[in-house]
Structures are given as structure tokens and as C-alpha cells.
Design an enzyme around this catalytic site. Sequence first.
Site, PDB file in Angstrom:
ATOM      1  N   GLU A 147      46.383  -7.411 -22.530  1.00 43.09           N
ATOM      2  CA  GLU A 147      45.092  -7.272 -23.201  1.00 43.09           C
ATOM      3  C   GLU A 147      43.920  -7.717 -22.332  1.00 43.09           C
ATOM      4  OE1 GLU A 147      43.925  -5.886 -25.992  1.00 43.09           O
ATOM      5  OE2 GLU A 147      45.910  -4.994 -26.118  1.00 43.09           O
TER       6      GLU A 147
ATOM      7  N   HIS B 253      43.535  -7.010 -19.107  1.00 39.95           N
ATOM      8  CA  HIS B 253      43.147  -5.796 -18.385  1.00 39.95           C
ATOM      9  C   HIS B 253      42.417  -4.813 -19.302  1.00 39.95           C
ATOM     10  CE1 HIS B 253      46.865  -7.008 -16.021  1.00 39.95           C
ATOM     11  NE2 HIS B 253      45.958  -6.947 -15.073  1.00 39.95           N
TER      12      HIS B 253
ATOM     13  N   LYS C 188      39.815 -15.086 -14.894  1.00 43.09           N
ATOM     14  CA  LYS C 188      40.952 -15.984 -14.632  1.00 43.09           C
ATOM     15  C   LYS C 188      41.127 -16.222 -13.137  1.00 43.09           C
ATOM     16  CE  LYS C 188      45.205 -14.508 -14.595  1.00 43.09           C
ATOM     17  NZ  LYS C 188      45.705 -14.946 -13.241  1.00 43.09           N
TER      18      LYS C 188
ATOM     19  N   MET D 210      46.057 -15.013 -20.078  1.00 45.18           N
ATOM     20  CA  MET D 210      46.982 -13.896 -19.924  1.00 45.18           C
ATOM     21  C   MET D 210      47.135 -13.529 -18.452  1.00 45.18           C
ATOM     22  SD  MET D 210      46.400 -11.301 -23.089  1.00 45.18           S
ATOM     23  CE  MET D 210      46.755 -11.829 -24.765  1.00 45.18           C
TER      24      MET D 210
END
Length: 278
Positions: free
Chosen positions: A36, A38, A150, A185
Site C-alpha cells: 500500500e 507504493h 521511509k 511498510m
Amino acid sequence: MQIARTHAQLIEARAALTARMQGGVALVPTMGALHEGHISLVRAARAAGFQVIASIFVNPTQFGPGEDFARYPRDESADCAMLAAAGCGAVWLPDVATMYPPDAATAIEVAGPALLWEGALRPGHFRGVATVVATLFGQVRPDSAWFGAKDWQQVQVIRRMVRDLLLPVAIKTAPTWRDVDGLAMSSRNRYLSAEDRARAPTLFRTLEAVQARLHQGDPLGPTLAAGRADLDMAGLAVDYLALVDEKTLQPLDRIAPDARLIAAARLGSTRLLDNLAL
């Protein structure tokens, strides 16, 4: 959604997108095994008015000896289904020979924000990242390129490359996408055992705790040391936990307006990265 596997097909797909739809072209570069995070980049680019081309390429030059290139997760059909559902206009699926022709003689050397942290721990990593991203920019000719926060250091390396080489691409960053327990993630999260997955959110919780202590005025050095100790007690092998300038990635010895906490730790064979603005 159009699928391009050759450069000629990519040119045709890009031309079709720009001919029948308004808005510039956004590139969402990925190595596949999509999640999710991406997909949030695709949606953000679409919401900003761009037509989206996503790339899927597991880039061998950013993996070091003994790293997980061979076993890096690959699931092309699932990835393409997710991209199509999110409104992606085309997906670029080059092979290694397309990205790195046998007679290729050029690579991009990076310094500045690439020198410390991931750059020091993984020699050559950012050289591979910068080279493949610059190649993708040349192939896709995007107006903007979208990255998740991230991998904060990676984004700053790419920003510096674009600035230094005067590349006509706007670099956009979307917030880190997290599971409900706070874990950032990552495609590599699927490597985690059930036990390690339960411990993995400790990294983000530790960053939040360090952030809170610094906001209330606790001294930097002991606070960072306490955070590293907490991670160690939870079974995470700490590569680094530091306060840095968010653009240069240089370590800070005091809180500053553009400070960011960055961290990397290992659970078994899986490395977790995260960061938090101060």
C-alpha cells in the site's frame, strides 16, 4: 493500463498517455513486491493531476555482496493488478540488459548525503540507486518522480543528484505508509517470521519515545543511548539511531529546525529502516 517491456513500447505508451489525457507524467520507481505504500504514491500522483508510469525493476547494482538480490520478492502479476486498480497508466518492466547494456560505460558517483549511514554500511549502494534512477529518468522523461519518506536518505541522495545535474524532474515525497501497529511498510517485511513481525514495531515506537523525550528537553546523547538500549533489549540489532540534518544527513549534536531522527536495525536477516521528523 499499458505494459511496456522494451524501450520502443515505453515511448509508445508514454505518447499515448500524453496524447489522450491532460497533465504531466509522473514516475513511480519500484522494485516490485508492491504494498500500500507504493500504491499511495500512485494515488498521490494521480490526485496531483499526473498520468502515472510505474517502473518495476529489481536493480542488481544497489545490492552488495551477500545481500538479498536473488531472493528479493517478485510477483509481477499481482503488482500489475494493484497498479491497474490504482489508476496507473502504464508500467515499465525492463530487463537487466535494457537497463545496463553490455557496452555501458557510465555510472553516477554520489557523495554529500550519500556518505554516511546506509552509504557507509552498504558501499556502492547509492551509486547503484543514483545510476538506475537517472537511467529511468532518461527513459521515461517524467515531469515528477514520487518516493516514499521511509527511505529518507535515498530521497535526499536523489534530490541532490537532480539538483547537481540540473535534471528537469520534480522530486515528490509522500508520507511513510504504516501498518496499524506503526511498522513502516516495506517489501522486505514479508521476510519476517511471526515472532519477529510482532517485535518489529518497536523500531517506530522507540523513535516516537525519543522524539517525545527530546521535545520535553531531555539531553540528546543520553536520550539516543537510551533508545538504542531499548531496541537492543527488544532483540533488534541496531545499525544506527541518530539525529541528523534532514537534507545533508550530517549528525547533529543539538536539536535544530530541520532535524530528523533516522534508524536502522536488524531482526534476523531483515533490516528495518524508519525515520521521524523532530
